[in-house]
Design a protein around this motif. Sequence first.
Motif, PDB file in Angstrom:
ATOM      1  N   ASN A   1       6.412   7.570  -4.773  1.00 41.85           N
ATOM      2  CA  ASN A   1       7.769   7.056  -4.862  1.00 41.85           C
ATOM      3  C   ASN A   1       7.768   5.806  -5.738  1.00 41.85           C
ATOM      4  O   ASN A   1       8.648   5.621  -6.586  1.00 41.85           O
ATOM      5  CB  ASN A   1       8.267   6.740  -3.464  1.00 41.85           C
ATOM      6  N   ASN A   2       6.786   4.949  -5.500  1.00 37.96           N
ATOM      7  CA  ASN A   2       6.618   3.780  -6.352  1.00 37.96           C
ATOM      8  C   ASN A   2       5.170   3.305  -6.303  1.00 37.96           C
ATOM      9  O   ASN A   2       4.376   3.745  -5.469  1.00 37.96           O
ATOM     10  CB  ASN A   2       7.571   2.632  -5.959  1.00 37.96           C
TER      11      ASN A   2
ATOM     12  N   GLN B   1       2.881  -0.387  -6.604  1.00 47.42           N
ATOM     13  CA  GLN B   1       3.021  -1.840  -6.523  1.00 47.42           C
ATOM     14  C   GLN B   1       1.676  -2.497  -6.822  1.00 47.42           C
ATOM     15  O   GLN B   1       0.610  -1.904  -6.581  1.00 47.42           O
ATOM     16  CB  GLN B   1       3.499  -2.231  -5.106  1.00 47.42           C
TER      17      GLN B   1
ATOM     18  N   TYR C   1      -0.483  -6.068  -5.997  1.00 46.69           N
ATOM     19  CA  TYR C   1      -0.584  -7.230  -5.145  1.00 46.69           C
ATOM     20  C   TYR C   1      -1.760  -8.089  -5.609  1.00 46.69           C
ATOM     21  O   TYR C   1      -2.726  -7.579  -6.177  1.00 46.69           O
ATOM     22  CB  TYR C   1      -0.819  -6.824  -3.678  1.00 46.69           C
TER      23      TYR C   1
ATOM     24  N   HIS D   1       2.820  -9.915  -3.014  1.00 49.62           N
ATOM     25  CA  HIS D   1       3.423  -8.884  -3.863  1.00 49.62           C
ATOM     26  C   HIS D   1       3.719  -9.449  -5.249  1.00 49.62           C
ATOM     27  O   HIS D   1       4.296 -10.539  -5.377  1.00 49.62           O
ATOM     28  CB  HIS D   1       4.727  -8.414  -3.209  1.00 49.62           C
TER      29      HIS D   1
ATOM     30  N   LEU E   1       6.669  -4.234  -8.707  1.00 50.16           N
ATOM     31  CA  LEU E   1       6.828  -2.850  -8.283  1.00 50.16           C
ATOM     32  C   LEU E   1       7.416  -2.042  -9.425  1.00 50.16           C
ATOM     33  O   LEU E   1       8.301  -2.523 -10.142  1.00 50.16           O
ATOM     34  CB  LEU E   1       7.776  -2.805  -7.082  1.00 50.16           C
TER      35      LEU E   1
ATOM     36  N   ARG F   1       8.961   1.919 -10.113  1.00 45.88           N
ATOM     37  CA  ARG F   1       9.342   3.168  -9.462  1.00 45.88           C
ATOM     38  C   ARG F   1       8.866   4.357 -10.286  1.00 45.88           C
ATOM     39  O   ARG F   1       8.587   4.232 -11.483  1.00 45.88           O
ATOM     40  CB  ARG F   1      10.853   3.217  -9.269  1.00 45.88           C
TER      41      ARG F   1
ATOM     42  N   ARG G   1       3.166   4.184  -2.801  1.00 44.76           N
ATOM     43  CA  ARG G   1       3.967   4.627  -1.671  1.00 44.76           C
ATOM     44  C   ARG G   1       4.491   6.024  -1.978  1.00 44.76           C
ATOM     45  O   ARG G   1       5.084   6.251  -3.031  1.00 44.76           O
ATOM     46  CB  ARG G   1       5.130   3.690  -1.390  1.00 44.76           C
TER      47      ARG G   1
ATOM     48  N   ASN H   1       6.733   8.690   2.609  1.00 45.50           N
ATOM     49  CA  ASN H   1       6.875   7.932   3.854  1.00 45.50           C
ATOM     50  C   ASN H   1       6.760   6.443   3.558  1.00 45.50           C
ATOM     51  O   ASN H   1       6.730   6.027   2.412  1.00 45.50           O
ATOM     52  CB  ASN H   1       5.819   8.376   4.877  1.00 45.50           C
ATOM     53  N   SER H   2       6.712   5.665   4.595  1.00 44.94           N
ATOM     54  CA  SER H   2       6.734   4.216   4.395  1.00 44.94           C
ATOM     55  C   SER H   2       5.346   3.623   4.197  1.00 44.94           C
ATOM     56  O   SER H   2       5.207   2.424   4.013  1.00 44.94           O
ATOM     57  CB  SER H   2       7.400   3.551   5.603  1.00 44.94           C
TER      58      SER H   2
ATOM     59  N   LEU I   1       1.967   2.376   2.670  1.00 44.29           N
ATOM     60  CA  LEU I   1       1.381   1.922   1.421  1.00 44.29           C
ATOM     61  C   LEU I   1      -0.104   2.209   1.469  1.00 44.29           C
ATOM     62  O   LEU I   1      -0.766   1.879   2.456  1.00 44.29           O
ATOM     63  CB  LEU I   1       1.575   0.419   1.230  1.00 44.29           C
TER      64      LEU I   1
END
Lengths: 113, 110
Positions: free
Chosen positions: B30-31, B33, B35, B45, B48, B50, B92, B95-96, B98
């Motif tokens: 989904n994306n 990121q 860090y 962070h 990000l 997408r 990601r 789902n949520s 990472l």
Amino acid sequence: DSGVTQTPKHLITATGQRVTLRCSPRSGDLSVYWYQQSLDQGLQFLIQYYNGEERAKGNILERFSAQQFPDLHSELNLSSLELGDSALYFCASSAGLAPDTQYFGPGTRLTVL
Amino acid sequence: SQQGEEDPQALSIQEGENATMNCSYKTSINNLQWYRQNSGRGLVHLILIRSNEREKHSGRLRVTLDTSKKSSSLLITASRAADTASYFCATRGANSKLTFGKGITLSVRP
């Protein structure tokens, strides 16, 4: 400062013992995530809670459990500790259920002797 | 298992030079990121991107994403000694969760 607090900063304990790590998320954040970071495994997602309910599970051992309380703080309980459980444990929080950004706390360094 | 694999594992450059770090992943996302982690501290962070974006900028940071190759790169321009840290890519999916790579250790020499 991310706004996420974790206590304690350091914890030294013996094998077989049980410890509780505590996390307070950023004000207003409903999701709390727990991660374990070790040299050999890297950063591993353990579990996520959203508004008091478990929402996602990662590589969490059966000896480990977590909960999120009505005030949204969370606790990670580690029991029957083994030497290999020595690691940095991070808590992160986010506003929503499937957020784009997670805000990490400073971590708890656990040493099991 | 790690979803993201960063490359190189370690990078040492002179202050003022650019630093390029790469990340490859295995499944659809989904994306993605990036860090930063200073020694023994929490992750911060950075940026990000997408799955429908190809490039993004934030200050001295530039991130690109190639979904056909399942790879991303992070460029830090005009590096500073304060950029010395470990850098992680995280993906990601639907789902949520990472999923983090093992990280790249960047050393910037003054």
